[in-house]
Design a protein around this motif. Structure first.
Motif, PDB file in Angstrom:
ATOM      1  N   SER A  12     -18.923  -9.446 -65.819  1.00 36.20           N
ATOM      2  CA  SER A  12     -18.657 -10.851 -65.515  1.00 36.20           C
ATOM      3  C   SER A  12     -19.803 -11.489 -64.743  1.00 36.20           C
ATOM      4  O   SER A  12     -20.567 -10.817 -64.045  1.00 36.20           O
ATOM      5  CB  SER A  12     -17.360 -10.990 -64.713  1.00 36.20           C
ATOM      6  N   GLN A  41     -16.771  -8.637 -72.656  1.00 31.97           N
ATOM      7  CA  GLN A  41     -16.375  -9.383 -71.453  1.00 31.97           C
ATOM      8  C   GLN A  41     -14.879  -9.231 -71.188  1.00 31.97           C
ATOM      9  O   GLN A  41     -14.463  -9.066 -70.038  1.00 31.97           O
ATOM     10  CB  GLN A  41     -16.770 -10.849 -71.601  1.00 31.97           C
ATOM     11  N   LEU A  42     -14.078  -9.289 -72.232  1.00 37.34           N
ATOM     12  CA  LEU A  42     -12.631  -9.079 -72.070  1.00 37.34           C
ATOM     13  C   LEU A  42     -12.345  -7.661 -71.589  1.00 37.34           C
ATOM     14  O   LEU A  42     -11.484  -7.447 -70.734  1.00 37.34           O
ATOM     15  CB  LEU A  42     -11.907  -9.351 -73.381  1.00 37.34           C
ATOM     16  N   TRP A  43     -13.076  -6.693 -72.138  1.00 35.92           N
ATOM     17  CA  TRP A  43     -12.898  -5.304 -71.724  1.00 35.92           C
ATOM     18  C   TRP A  43     -13.210  -5.164 -70.237  1.00 35.92           C
ATOM     19  O   TRP A  43     -12.461  -4.544 -69.491  1.00 35.92           O
ATOM     20  CB  TRP A  43     -13.812  -4.389 -72.545  1.00 35.92           C
ATOM     21  N   TRP A  44     -14.332  -5.755 -69.788  1.00 30.66           N
ATOM     22  CA  TRP A  44     -14.733  -5.653 -68.379  1.00 30.66           C
ATOM     23  C   TRP A  44     -13.651  -6.220 -67.462  1.00 30.66           C
ATOM     24  O   TRP A  44     -13.268  -5.592 -66.474  1.00 30.66           O
ATOM     25  CB  TRP A  44     -16.059  -6.370 -68.148  1.00 30.66           C
ATOM     26  N   LEU A  45     -13.162  -7.415 -67.782  1.00 28.03           N
ATOM     27  CA  LEU A  45     -12.132  -8.027 -66.940  1.00 28.03           C
ATOM     28  C   LEU A  45     -10.875  -7.158 -66.888  1.00 28.03           C
ATOM     29  O   LEU A  45     -10.281  -6.978 -65.824  1.00 28.03           O
ATOM     30  CB  LEU A  45     -11.790  -9.433 -67.443  1.00 28.03           C
ATOM     31  N   ALA A  46     -10.482  -6.606 -68.027  1.00 27.59           N
ATOM     32  CA  ALA A  46      -9.294  -5.736 -68.066  1.00 27.59           C
ATOM     33  C   ALA A  46      -9.508  -4.486 -67.209  1.00 27.59           C
ATOM     34  O   ALA A  46      -8.605  -4.067 -66.476  1.00 27.59           O
ATOM     35  CB  ALA A  46      -8.970  -5.351 -69.504  1.00 27.59           C
ATOM     36  N   GLU A  47     -10.685  -3.903 -67.286  1.00 26.39           N
ATOM     37  CA  GLU A  47     -10.982  -2.712 -66.479  1.00 26.39           C
ATOM     38  C   GLU A  47     -10.975  -3.042 -64.991  1.00 26.39           C
ATOM     39  O   GLU A  47     -10.475  -2.272 -64.176  1.00 26.39           O
ATOM     40  CB  GLU A  47     -12.326  -2.100 -66.887  1.00 26.39           C
ATOM     41  N   GLN A  49      -9.284  -5.429 -63.559  1.00 26.65           N
ATOM     42  CA  GLN A  49      -7.892  -5.653 -63.177  1.00 26.65           C
ATOM     43  C   GLN A  49      -7.166  -4.328 -62.976  1.00 26.65           C
ATOM     44  O   GLN A  49      -6.384  -4.183 -62.034  1.00 26.65           O
ATOM     45  CB  GLN A  49      -7.199  -6.521 -64.216  1.00 26.65           C
ATOM     46  N   LYS A  50      -7.444  -3.342 -63.808  1.00 27.85           N
ATOM     47  CA  LYS A  50      -6.837  -2.011 -63.640  1.00 27.85           C
ATOM     48  C   LYS A  50      -7.231  -1.383 -62.306  1.00 27.85           C
ATOM     49  O   LYS A  50      -6.480  -0.581 -61.750  1.00 27.85           O
ATOM     50  CB  LYS A  50      -7.279  -1.074 -64.768  1.00 27.85           C
ATOM     51  N   GLU A  51      -8.410  -1.727 -61.806  1.00 27.77           N
ATOM     52  CA  GLU A  51      -8.911  -1.162 -60.558  1.00 27.77           C
ATOM     53  C   GLU A  51      -8.522  -1.972 -59.325  1.00 27.77           C
ATOM     54  O   GLU A  51      -8.965  -1.674 -58.223  1.00 27.77           O
ATOM     55  CB  GLU A  51     -10.437  -1.019 -60.625  1.00 27.77           C
TER      56      GLU A  51
END
Length: 86
Positions: A12, A41-47, A49-51
């Motif tokens: 991001s 970018q969607l993958w990064w944000l999801a990861e 959020q998981k953290e």
């Protein structure tokens, strides 16, 4: 050019490493009104959020400021770093 200098694809645009509202930080992906969010970018944000981070795609200055102000108005995240007693 930025990738060649070590920037990871999908990371991001903006990070605030300040805990609020139970989150440990805020990530914002900045887009224009017509900008397209990539799968990376969607993958990064999801990861993130998981953290335990808050993460959003924001479009334009107004939405960016709204998210930032919303986040900063949340109560501080308190992390207890006291080691457990064995």
């Amino acid at each position: 050019r930025l990738i060649a200098e070590g920037l990871k694809s999908g990371v991001s645009d903006w990070h605030l490493p300040v805990g609020r509202g139970g989150f440990i930080g805020l990530w914002l992906e900045l887009k224009t009104e017509t900008g397209v969010v990539s799968p990376a970018q969607l993958w990064w944000l999801a990861e993130m959020q998981k953290e335990g981070h808050a993460g959003f795609v924001v479009r334009g200055v107004d939405e960016t400021l709204e998210r930032l102000i919303w986040y900063l108005r949340l109560p501080p995240t308190i992390i207890d770093l006291t080691p457990p007693i064995a």
